[in-house]
Design a protein around this motif. Sequence first.
Motif, PDB file in Angstrom:
ATOM      1  N   UNK A  78     -11.350  48.258  41.225  1.00 35.06           N
ATOM      2  CA  UNK A  78     -11.168  48.505  42.653  1.00 35.06           C
ATOM      3  C   UNK A  78     -12.375  48.015  43.453  1.00 35.06           C
ATOM      4  N   UNK A  79     -13.572  48.258  42.925  1.00 38.58           N
ATOM      5  CA  UNK A  79     -14.776  47.799  43.623  1.00 38.58           C
ATOM      6  C   UNK A  79     -14.858  46.282  43.608  1.00 38.58           C
ATOM      7  N   UNK A  80     -14.617  45.659  42.454  1.00 36.62           N
ATOM      8  CA  UNK A  80     -14.689  44.197  42.361  1.00 36.62           C
ATOM      9  C   UNK A  80     -13.706  43.535  43.328  1.00 36.62           C
ATOM     10  N   UNK A  81     -12.520  44.094  43.424  1.00 38.05           N
ATOM     11  CA  UNK A  81     -11.484  43.503  44.278  1.00 38.05           C
ATOM     12  C   UNK A  81     -11.881  43.521  45.752  1.00 38.05           C
ATOM     13  N   UNK A  82     -12.520  44.617  46.178  1.00 38.16           N
ATOM     14  CA  UNK A  82     -12.819  44.768  47.602  1.00 38.16           C
ATOM     15  C   UNK A  82     -14.253  44.413  47.980  1.00 38.16           C
TER      16      UNK A  82
END
Length: 282
Positions: free
Chosen positions: A224-228
């Motif tokens: 989730x962090x990598x995506x955003x």
Amino acid sequence: MKTYNQLIHEYKKIFYDKGLSPEVVKAFIYELCNEKNINLYMDMDKEVNEDIFIKFNEGIERLMNNEPMNYVLGYSYFYGYKMIVNKDVLIPRPETEELVGLILSQYDTYYKGQSADLCDVGTGSGAIGIALKKEEDNLNVYASDISKEALEVAKRNCINNECSITYLLGSMLDPYIENNIKVDILVSNPPYIKTTEDVDPSVYDFEPHVALFGGEDGLRFYREIFEKAPLILNDKAMMFFEMGYDQKERLSALAKSYFPMADVEVFKDINGKDRMLMISIR
């Protein structure tokens, strides 16, 4: 009234017979004495202070129920700073202190004392953000958590440690995106335990599950962090994460899939275990 020595020996035997660590007893009394500025080792054969005896009796049953000592005391130390801890936040770990040390050393190398904006995602007790701000005032620190209760603890710790941090309520990177906040450094110690993994009862029964478990493979919140992350990172940026000791290959590959042009590096902790992930974006 018993002496400290007698009280320690009596309850060490009780803990041993129950299959619990006897050393917890001495550590607990040591902390209670510190609160009263009493040198336990100088006063071992003196009668126990009445206030300490009352606090000891109040807390010892909780300890025998396998509750972590820091929750019983109501505080923990992190990077030399005293932090309030309760059932709403994880107890800060020594491994996470090493993450703070890594961030500070890399900040010195890449930013050379210049000001930088940093976010502590999933701040919990606030320990990481507070330690970084106290150690390097040129960092402009934001900190966020999905738990309102955890944020209240973090804010109290921030006030108690006399530092300035901007706190945001929300899940992972959402509050930064919503407030159009851009940062140079992203830091997170996200939940990374697999939902199927066995966890020590003192952790599972007392610490908040929302801060422990990261899905079936433990990598849910990294994804989730990598995506955003591109939505909140400046062009030149760094990301730092604590990770499970057995996640190096999977997490490094995941980071490379999201940031193919970045440098991805894993660092070991003092015990030689893979514990910290750094992603450098140029």
